[in-house]
Scaffold this active site. Structure first.
Site, PDB file in Angstrom:
ATOM      1  N   ARG A   1       0.820  -1.239   0.063  1.00  0.00           N
ATOM      2  CA  ARG A   1       0.036   0.008  -0.048  1.00  0.00           C
ATOM      3  C   ARG A   1       0.854   1.278  -0.118  1.00  0.00           C
ATOM      4  NH1 ARG A   1      -5.077  -1.452   0.480  1.00  0.00           N
ATOM      5  NH2 ARG A   1      -5.659  -3.352   1.799  1.00  0.00           N
TER       6      ARG A   1
ATOM      7  N   GLY B   1      -7.169   3.528  -4.017  1.00  0.00           N
ATOM      8  CA  GLY B   1      -6.250   4.507  -4.053  1.00  0.00           C
ATOM      9  C   GLY B   1      -5.236   4.358  -4.998  1.00  0.00           C
ATOM     10  N   THR B   2      -4.994   3.005  -5.744  1.00  0.00           N
ATOM     11  CA  THR B   2      -4.191   3.066  -6.899  1.00  0.00           C
ATOM     12  C   THR B   2      -4.478   3.745  -7.926  1.00  0.00           C
ATOM     13  OG1 THR B   2      -3.583   0.555  -6.101  1.00  0.00           O
ATOM     14  CG2 THR B   2      -3.171   1.019  -8.501  1.00  0.00           C
TER      15      THR B   2
ATOM     16  N   ASP C   1     -13.491  -5.732  -2.857  1.00  0.00           N
ATOM     17  CA  ASP C   1     -14.615  -4.749  -2.439  1.00  0.00           C
ATOM     18  C   ASP C   1     -15.512  -4.496  -3.497  1.00  0.00           C
ATOM     19  OD1 ASP C   1     -13.513  -4.887   0.074  1.00  0.00           O
ATOM     20  OD2 ASP C   1     -12.453  -2.988  -0.195  1.00  0.00           O
TER      21      ASP C   1
ATOM     22  N   ARG D   1     -27.359 -21.210  18.522  1.00  0.00           N
ATOM     23  CA  ARG D   1     -26.685 -19.740  18.852  1.00  0.00           C
ATOM     24  C   ARG D   1     -26.660 -18.630  17.636  1.00  0.00           C
ATOM     25  NH1 ARG D   1     -20.969 -22.590  19.995  1.00  0.00           N
ATOM     26  NH2 ARG D   1     -21.111 -22.638  22.160  1.00  0.00           N
TER      27      ARG D   1
ATOM     28  N   HIS E   1     -14.508  -2.271   4.603  1.00  0.00           N
ATOM     29  CA  HIS E   1     -14.386  -0.846   5.459  1.00  0.00           C
ATOM     30  C   HIS E   1     -15.441   0.179   5.050  1.00  0.00           C
ATOM     31  CE1 HIS E   1     -11.967  -1.976   8.884  1.00  0.00           C
ATOM     32  NE2 HIS E   1     -10.965  -2.201   7.888  1.00  0.00           N
TER      33      HIS E   1
ATOM     34  N   GLN F   1     -10.358 -14.142   2.794  1.00  0.00           N
ATOM     35  CA  GLN F   1     -11.176 -13.962   1.522  1.00  0.00           C
ATOM     36  C   GLN F   1     -10.480 -13.405   0.456  1.00  0.00           C
ATOM     37  OE1 GLN F   1     -14.624 -11.664   3.756  1.00  0.00           O
ATOM     38  NE2 GLN F   1     -13.082 -11.853   5.131  1.00  0.00           N
TER      39      GLN F   1
HETATM   40  O1  F6P Z   1      -8.150  -4.703  -0.345  1.00  0.00           O
HETATM   41  C1  F6P Z   1      -9.351  -4.680   0.078  1.00  0.00           C
HETATM   42  C2  F6P Z   1      -9.200  -4.869   1.395  1.00  0.00           C
HETATM   43  O2  F6P Z   1      -9.225  -6.398   1.494  1.00  0.00           O
HETATM   44  C3  F6P Z   1     -10.610  -4.546   2.298  1.00  0.00           C
HETATM   45  O3  F6P Z   1     -11.704  -5.465   2.173  1.00  0.00           O
HETATM   46  C4  F6P Z   1     -10.174  -4.571   3.728  1.00  0.00           C
HETATM   47  O4  F6P Z   1     -10.658  -3.826   4.386  1.00  0.00           O
HETATM   48  C5  F6P Z   1      -8.749  -4.156   3.819  1.00  0.00           C
HETATM   49  O5  F6P Z   1      -8.170  -4.481   2.360  1.00  0.00           O
HETATM   50  C6  F6P Z   1      -8.060  -4.829   4.445  1.00  0.00           C
HETATM   51  O6  F6P Z   1      -6.337  -4.375   4.285  1.00  0.00           O
HETATM   52  P1  F6P Z   1      -4.899  -4.760   4.823  1.00  0.00           P
HETATM   53  O7  F6P Z   1      -4.684  -6.080   3.999  1.00  0.00           O
HETATM   54  O8  F6P Z   1      -4.106  -3.710   4.642  1.00  0.00           O
HETATM   55  O9  F6P Z   1      -5.191  -5.261   6.290  1.00  0.00           O
END
Ligand code: F6P
Length: 357
Positions: free
Chosen positions: A74, A113-114, A136, A171, A180, A283
């Site tokens: 990042r 962002g990219t 996402d 449960r 996020h 995921q």
């Molecule tokens: O790339 C998207 C994502 O997987 C989001 O779904 C998640 O909130 C975030 O990146 C997690 O980021 P990192 O891998 O920096 O913890």
């Protein structure tokens, strides 16, 4: 002969390799001679001149391989125009490395962002073609991003597994799904796995409505309830706070995440046993699903075509099943969110799914 710089930036996802393979295969199959410079770990590689020269063989056998052969990191857009710790101007450094290698263009694979940085590089005069990756599915200008369907598969499988144990024990189970800022992944995985309640960042929830749904299910004889909660889900109360107040609340770290807050509230108000499961980065991991392999290959092929035609400044996306090119300036800086009025939300509600609103 085309000299192409390639990089994968931001959080990884499935099918990054499939997409890069699609670009290179298209060039080579169409007799376009290409020299590929693979920048390592995203924009960092371009800034600091860290790259590998790659040939056709490097892209062979990677269609099904998760992760990225180039590595990723990042590099926040927010600080891209600030000097690094040694005073280096990062944008100038990227431009210089591009020029030093006499590149014809950059192929950039990334999310929101990219794309902001890619658009900045375009404004600075570099030739750029981008591909939309992210689990996402929140990139503007494309109906779908690659990685999304694969992540839906993983999150769905996690919730499916929780279903059987939740039923055995009677449960309430919360599964926290990535996302996020947007809730596409939670919405799709929640619907695919028959979740009873889905909480999204875009639809603030009222905990009393969530509890009412659990009680309604019990009255009808259901022994358990499954709640799919997005990482960024927010209560109506928190949504009414100012940004500053909400940040302060999060910084206090009373709960590790919103799922634990929801769990504690249900437990406290009803005395029911609640468990939280967080599949987290699983995921984003593993092999791309067949849909993503095909989709990323199609995007790669179109990107290859743009490069052969010398058409730059576009993201390749999909609209109404057709692969399309979208001007980067239309994409950068915009999020594609779940609208509370979207037809998929209305349909989910018709099916009896509660959003806590
Ligand atoms: O790339 C998207 C994502 O997987 C989001 O779904 C998640 O909130 C975030 O990146 C997690 O980021 P990192 O891998 O920096 O913890």
């Amino acid at each position: 002969m085309k000299r192409i710089g390639m990089l994968t930036s931001g959080g990884d996802c499935q099918a990054l390799n499939a997409a890069m393979r699609g670009v290179v295969k298209t060039l080579l199959n169409n007799k376009e001679k290409a020299e590929i410079y693979g920048f390592l770990d995203g924009y960092k590689g371009l800034i600091y001149g860290k790259y590998r020269t790659l040939g056709g063989d490097d892209f062979s056998g990677i269609l099904t391989k998760g992760g990225t052969i180039l590595g990723s990191s990042r590099t926040p857009f927010k600080t891209i125009q600030d000097p690094d710790e040694n005073g280096l101007n990062k944008v100038e450094a990227m431009k210089q490395n591009y020029k030093k290698l006499k590149l014809d263009c950059l192929v950039i694979l990334g999310g929101n962002g990219t794309h902001k940085t890619a658009n900045l590089l375009r404004q600075e005069g570099l030739n750029v073609v981008t591909l939309p990756k992210t689990i996402d599915n929140d990139l503007w200008g494309t109906d779908m991003t690659f990685g999304f369907q694969s992540a839906v598969d993983v999150a769905t499988a996690a919730i499916d597994c929780i279903h059987t144990t939740a039923a055995s024990h009677g449960r309430v189970f919360i599964v926290e799904v990535m996302g996020h800022k947007v809730g596409w992944l939670t919405l799709h995985a929640g619907m695919a796995s028959g979740a009873d309640i889905i909480l999204l960042p875009e639809i603030p929830y009222d905990i009393n409505k969530v509890i009412a749904k659990i009680e309604e299910r019990e009255k009808k004889g259901s022994r358990f309830t499954i709640i799919a909660v997005a990482e960024g889900a927010i209560s109506k109360q928190d949504a009414s706070l100012s940004k500053k107040e909400y940040k302060k609340k999060l910084a206090e770290k009373i709960y590790p995440s919103v799922s634990y807050e929801v769990a504690a509230a249900i437990q406290e108000k009803t005395g029911r046993e609640v468990r939280v499961t967080v599949p987290g980065h699983t995921q984003r991991g593993g092999s791309p699903c067949p849909y993503d392999r095909v989709f990323a290959s199609r995007l790669g092929a179109e990107a290859g075509k743009l490069i052969m035609n010398g058409e730059y400044g576009f993201m390749v996306g999909i609209k109404d099943q057709e692969i399309v090119k979208v001007p980067l300036e239309e994409v950068a800086g915009k999020l594609k969110m779940v609208s509370p009025d979207a037809s998929i939300v209305k349909e989910a509600k018709l099916l009896g799914i509660c959003f806590g609103d």
